[in-house]
Design an enzyme around this catalytic site. Structure first.
Site, short mmCIF file in Angstrom:
data_model
loop_
_atom_site.label_atom_id
_atom_site.label_comp_id
_atom_site.label_asym_id
_atom_site.label_seq_id
_atom_site.Cartn_x
_atom_site.Cartn_y
_atom_site.Cartn_z
N ASP A 46 0.83 -1.20 0.00
CA ASP A 46 0.00 0.00 0.00
C ASP A 46 0.86 1.25 0.00
O ASP A 46 1.73 1.42 0.86
CB ASP A 46 -0.90 0.01 1.24
CG ASP A 46 -1.84 1.21 1.26
OD1 ASP A 46 -2.94 1.11 0.69
OD2 ASP A 46 -1.47 2.25 1.83
N TYR A 51 2.82 10.30 -0.71
CA TYR A 51 3.70 9.85 0.38
C TYR A 51 5.15 10.14 0.05
O TYR A 51 5.64 9.78 -0.99
CB TYR A 51 3.54 8.34 0.59
CG TYR A 51 2.23 7.88 1.14
CD1 TYR A 51 1.34 8.77 1.76
CD2 TYR A 51 1.85 6.55 1.05
CE1 TYR A 51 0.13 8.33 2.25
CE2 TYR A 51 0.64 6.11 1.56
CZ TYR A 51 -0.21 7.01 2.16
OH TYR A 51 -1.42 6.58 2.66
#
Length: 316
Positions: A46, A51
């Site tokens: 994931d 990010y």
């Protein structure tokens, strides 16, 4: 490693959260964690296109995908790879100063999705992702625009399955109904914060009783549970998250976890991860180790089996 059904295949019932890979978790540590996860039978990874922009003044988002692209060379076919779109930041300077970055999320317009998937595929060094989430539900862009574009990239072979994260249950039901009405790809994964402790209320980002009930009536759907150990709450850490779960049943639940952990000689967080897996074949906890030591603390829970009497105590 336990496995569960997702679409027309199975995936590991533990998902490895790769959020900090390439930033706070360096490539050497990231490689060690990823190798160990794959060696133990894990395959569900994931990440997201944003990010992890907040980890330093130099980071902008996309670092995790870039790290995974490097680490997965030669073994892309061994993983079920999930990433997300809609929460990349449009103004990093403003977002870093604001109380919440949400006003600066780029949203889920057609243009953002088309650009977003191509950017993710480039960073991940792959031709497709297995699962593509709307990261934070966009209440401004017309759903029809978002859903039609998601279906477009599925038909183009860039994405296999669709998911949604941080979304109200009523809204998720509306999304799936629109997909069925128009013949578009139906989301089959919802990613929400979910743990053993019962939240005081549901929320856009928390799987409350309404979503858990919805899940039981939608056997084709999977709940990917982020923050399953609530940043160490069960070990006595991070009271800021704990407040959301501080209700009339909390002390009884914590005492039950402590008793089971003591009897089995494991940590309380390991008990919670085991319970989440045994509570439902539709629940996939996402672990997010920042260090090798964190990963080692998670690993015993992958195959930990709670006896009927332990489950009865935890479920009382």
């Amino acid at each position: 490693m336990k496995r569960v059904q997702l679409g027309d295949q199975t995936v590991s019932q533990i998902s490895l959260g790769c959020m900090l890979m390439g930033t706070r978790t360096d490539l050497v540590s990231s490689a060690r964690i990823l190798d160990a996860f794959l060696d133990t039978g894990g395959d569900f990874l994931d990440t997201a296109d944003c990010y992890a922009w907040w980890t330093s003044p130099q980071t902008t988002g996309g670092e995790s995908e870039t790290a995974l692209g490097t680490l997965l060379k030669g073994r892309r076919d061994k993983v079920f790879l999930a990433t997300k779109v809609s929460a990349a930041i449009t103004d990093l300077d403003a977002a870093r100063k604001a109380p919440s970055a949400e006003p600066y999320y780029e949203g889920a317009s057609a243009e953002v999705i088309r650009r977003g998937i191509d950017g993710s595929l480039n960073r991940l060094q792959t031709d497709y992702v297995d699962l593509y989430y709307i990261h934070v539900d966009d209440m401004v862009t017309p759903l029809e625009e978002t859903l039609e574009t998601l279906d477009e990239i599925v038909r183009a072979g860039k994405v296999r399955y669709i998911g949604w994260s941080n979304v109200w249950t009523w809204r998720l039901e509306r999304i799936r109904a629109l997909c069925r009405e128009n013949g578009w790809t139906v989301p089959i994964v919802v990613q929400q914060q979910h743990s053993y402790l019962k939240p005081r209320t549901g929320g856009r980002n928390v799987a409350g009783p309404d979503m858990l009930d919805w899940l039981q009536h939608n056997p084709d759907a999977v709940l990917a549970a982020y923050s399953p150990i609530l940043s160490g709450v069960y070990e006595g850490r991070d009271k800021s998250i704990y407040k959301q779960y501080d209700g009339p049943e909390t002390e009884t639940q914590l005492a039950a976890v402590a008793k089971v952990a003591q009897e089995l000689g494991v940590t309380r967080s390991q008990v919670v991860l085991a319970w989440l897996q045994q509570s439902s074949k539709q629940v996939v906890p996402i672990i997010g180790p920042r260090t090798w030591e964190h990963y080692e603390a998670y690993a015993p829970a992958f195959d930990l089996e709670l006896a009927p009497e332990h489950l009865a105590l935890l479920n009382q």
